[in-house]
Scaffold this motif. Structure first.
Motif, short mmCIF file in Angstrom:
data_model
loop_
_atom_site.label_atom_id
_atom_site.label_comp_id
_atom_site.label_asym_id
_atom_site.label_seq_id
_atom_site.Cartn_x
_atom_site.Cartn_y
_atom_site.Cartn_z
N UNK A 250 0.81 -1.27 0.01
CA UNK A 250 0.07 0.02 -0.19
C UNK A 250 0.85 1.26 0.06
N UNK A 251 1.85 1.35 0.77
CA UNK A 251 2.92 2.47 0.84
C UNK A 251 3.52 2.62 -0.60
N UNK A 252 3.85 1.40 -1.17
CA UNK A 252 4.40 1.58 -2.63
C UNK A 252 3.53 2.08 -3.55
N UNK A 253 2.15 1.59 -3.47
CA UNK A 253 0.88 2.37 -4.24
C UNK A 253 0.91 3.89 -4.02
N UNK A 254 1.01 4.41 -2.80
CA UNK A 254 0.82 5.75 -2.62
C UNK A 254 2.10 6.35 -3.14
N UNK A 255 3.42 5.86 -2.89
CA UNK A 255 4.48 6.60 -3.40
C UNK A 255 4.46 6.76 -4.96
N UNK A 256 4.06 5.73 -5.55
CA UNK A 256 3.76 5.79 -7.11
C UNK A 256 2.70 6.72 -7.79
N UNK A 257 1.55 6.58 -7.06
CA UNK A 257 0.69 7.85 -7.48
C UNK A 257 0.94 9.07 -7.08
N UNK A 258 1.86 9.33 -6.09
CA UNK A 258 2.32 10.66 -5.89
C UNK A 258 3.16 11.19 -6.73
N UNK A 259 4.20 10.23 -7.30
CA UNK A 259 4.97 10.62 -8.16
C UNK A 259 4.43 10.95 -9.57
N UNK A 260 3.36 9.84 -10.10
CA UNK A 260 3.14 9.86 -11.26
C UNK A 260 1.80 10.92 -11.41
N UNK A 261 1.08 11.38 -10.60
CA UNK A 261 -0.11 12.15 -10.57
C UNK A 261 -0.27 13.49 -10.19
#
Length: 322
Positions: A250-261
């Motif tokens: 879940x933390x990895x998903x949050x990191x990725x969304x912040x970077x990409x979106x």
């Protein structure tokens, strides 16, 4: 095919957030035609499908209500297949010499907005210029003794666009009962002016047989706490503190969304885990706490949500996963 876009889950209510879904990836429909060469209808269908997908992407770009970078737009359109991978064919019409295709495409709108947005030319703060130092009740403390560690922490820099001033007070708390040590307390008040304006206070405590040694220990602790708080500001970074950060995916998903979106976010990294189990994400880029808070309102994640958003320090936000 599954949609790639993220949708909002949080809406601010007073000092906390509640889940409030909002579609960020509404399907976009488009159609296009291609000339069908004799005996090659499949090639014409593929060509018409590609054209329709690109037309849908052009519609999505035209719906972005922020200043866009023409060069970035051109680069996105040049890779239309990557941005329109989530699509389905609604209808195929075959004529005597042509094929027309209608498609429905899911496009990651937050990520698209970030990709084509005009990037501000301003740079992140690079630290604070050192201003005044006022000391009372202390011996052996001078500017060099403080600026050395603060430069190492990235707090003090010659090119900073704000000024940091410190007031330090040392106090002898006397002997500790039933021991051979003395107690010292050092109070530090930090004030910044200029591009960043804030005031912080910290108290460090030290114990040793010699009062000067105890004072040195107390000073180191106070400076360390000050540096932890100011480092995020000085580097132009934010901290997002995430409670109940499990499972780790879940933390990895949050990191990725912040970077990409999220526009303005250049980097996200897991900075550490605090004693209470909170995950600390360090967010770098041209974004402030208010902007990051608003961006969190426009994100959602598979299998979990973020709730309880609140301010947790001068440049830190806190949320809880559920």
């Amino acid at each position: 095919m599954s949609a790639l876009a993220v949708a909002s889950t949080l809406a601010a209510v007073s000092s906390f957030l509640v889940v409030c879904p909002r579609a960020e990836a509404a399907p976009i429909q488009a159609n296009a035609a291609a000339i069908a060469a004799a005996g090659k209808p499949d090639r014409a269908r593929d060509e018409a499908t590609a054209k329709a997908r690109k037309a849908a992407l052009e519609q999505a770009i035209s719906s972005v209500e922020i200043p866009t970078d023409p060069a970035a737009v051109a680069q996105v359109l040049a890779r239309a297949e990557a941005w329109t991978a989530a699509y389905r064919v609604l209808e195929v019409t075959t004529g005597a010499d042509h094929v027309e295709v209608s498609v429905e495409v899911e496009i990651d709108l937050p990520r698209l907005r970030k990709r084509i947005a005009v990037v501000a030319a301003s740079q992140r703060p690079s630290g604070f210029r050192f201003g005044k130092l006022q000391v009372s009740g202390c011996t052996g403390i001078d500017e060099a003794a403080l600026t050395g560690p603060l430069r190492a922490y990235g707090i003090v820099a010659d090119g900073g666009d704000a000024t940091l001033s410190l007031t330090i007070a040392c106090k002898d708390r006397g002997a500790v009962a039933n021991t051979h040590v003395r107690a010292a307390a050092v109070e530090i008040t930090a004030k910044t002016t200029g591009a960043v304006e804030l005031e912080l206070g910290f108290t460090g405590r030290g114990f040793a047989e010699d009062i000067e040694v105890a004072t040195g220990i107390a000073l180191d602790r106070a400076v360390g706490e000050l540096a932890d708080e100011l480092a995020v500001v000085a580097r132009g970074e934010l901290e997002l503190r995430v409670e109940q950060p499990w499972p780790a995916a879940r933390v990895a998903s949050l990191e990725r969304s912040l970077r990409e979106a999220v526009i303005g976010v250049d980097a996200v990294e897991l900075a550490g885990i605090s004693a209470d189990g909170t995950a600390i994400l360090r967010v770098g880029g041209r974004i402030d706490a208010k902007q990051l808070g608003r961006a969190l309102q426009d994100l959602s994640f598979p299998g979990f949500a973020l709730v309880g958003l609140r301010v947790d320090g001068a440049h830190a936000l806190r949320v809880r996963m559920q």
